[in-house]
Write an enzyme that holds these catalytic residues in place. Structure first.
Site, PDB file in Angstrom:
ATOM      1  N   CYS A 105      17.738  12.804  22.786  1.00 53.15           N
ATOM      2  CA  CYS A 105      17.693  13.110  24.217  1.00 53.15           C
ATOM      3  C   CYS A 105      18.874  14.006  24.584  1.00 53.15           C
ATOM      4  CB  CYS A 105      17.652  11.839  25.043  1.00 53.15           C
ATOM      5  SG  CYS A 105      18.753  10.525  24.486  1.00 53.15           S
ATOM      6  N   SER A 106      19.924  13.465  25.170  1.00 59.66           N
ATOM      7  CA  SER A 106      21.020  14.336  25.599  1.00 59.66           C
ATOM      8  C   SER A 106      22.343  13.589  25.652  1.00 59.66           C
ATOM      9  CB  SER A 106      20.692  14.918  26.973  1.00 59.66           C
ATOM     10  OG  SER A 106      20.457  13.865  27.887  1.00 59.66           O
ATOM     11  N   CYS A 107      22.536  12.613  24.755  1.00 58.10           N
ATOM     12  CA  CYS A 107      23.784  11.844  24.747  1.00 58.10           C
ATOM     13  C   CYS A 107      24.966  12.776  24.554  1.00 58.10           C
ATOM     14  CB  CYS A 107      23.740  10.783  23.651  1.00 58.10           C
ATOM     15  SG  CYS A 107      22.376   9.637  23.908  1.00 58.10           S
ATOM     16  N   CYS A 125      22.305  15.874  20.338  1.00 56.92           N
ATOM     17  CA  CYS A 125      21.611  14.590  20.427  1.00 56.92           C
ATOM     18  C   CYS A 125      20.151  14.914  20.167  1.00 56.92           C
ATOM     19  CB  CYS A 125      21.767  13.924  21.787  1.00 56.92           C
ATOM     20  SG  CYS A 125      20.698  12.465  21.933  1.00 56.92           S
TER      21      CYS A 125
HETATM   22 FE    FE Z   1      20.679  11.165  23.788  1.00 59.29          FE
END
Ligand code: FE
Length: 208
Positions: free
Chosen positions: A115-117, A112
């Site tokens: 961010c951190s999906c 991602c």
């Molecule tokens: Fe994300």
């Protein structure tokens, strides 16, 4: 005595420490509980679910089923969210999951960049490195190099690498190749060969 408020404190630009973040989270949590928006029990239960119940073992089960049931595999590649729901797997951060299949000629990996999906229902919470800017930026630019240098995972030059950028709308994960020498193994035995990293695309499956 009051402090001037128009000049930002020099500390405002420093990265926040873990302790500071934890303190903010705690403060938010108590405000929400005070206001009756949330209960302590709900917070504890939520943490328990994502610490002990939801994790890559669920994704591994899905992969093993896809390896042994061609019809299920077809449904999984068509609509991962729906296929996982057949097995009772789904929920938060998994509303729109897409599974991409590794083959002899294509290797997939997920990131991602923003961010951190990450697909929580099948992989659990993302590992720390997945959230770091280094992985997020380099993985799209030089995936072969990142896989080799950071993960010790060599993808032959003859295999194309495809990187899938997850977002809050679409969360990708990888269906690794079924390892050689696993004919006749049960779904349960196969699931034990599936690693979290193999479903992110940054590592191999275990050998039988
Ligand atoms: Fe994300």
């Amino acid at each position: 005595m009051s402090q001037p408020t128009n000049s930002p404190s020099p500390q405002a630009t420093l990265p926040r420490s873990q302790a500071e973040i934890a303190a903010r989270v705690k403060a938010l949590e108590s405000i929400m509980i005070d206001k009756g928006l949330m209960t302590t029990e709900a917070v504890d239960r939520f943490a328990e679910i994502y610490e002990n119940e939801v994790g890559p073992q669920l994704g591994a089960g899905v992969v093993a089923k896809a390896w042994t049931d061609p019809e299920f595999k077809k449904r999984l590649l068509e609509d991962a969210t729906k296929a996982c729901a057949e097995l009772g797997i789904g929920g938060l951060q998994g509303e729109d999951m897409v599974v991409v299949e590794n083959t002899d000629t294509v290797h997939n990996a997920i990131v991602c960049t923003l961010c951190s999906c990450y697909p929580w229902p099948t992989l659990g919470l993302p590992p720390n490195w997945y959230k770091q800017p280094a992985y997020r930026s380099r993985m799209v630019r030089e995936p072969r190099k990142v896989l080799r240098e950071d993960f010790g995972y060599d993808i032959p030059d003859s295999v194309e690498i495809r990187i899938w950028d997850s977002s809050s709308e679409m969360r990708y994960w990888v269906l690794p190749k079924r390892p050689e020498g696993t004919d006749g193994m049960s779904e349960k035995e196969l699931a034990a060969l599936v690693t979290r990293d193999s479903m992110i695309g940054v590592g191999p499956t275990r050998r039988p």
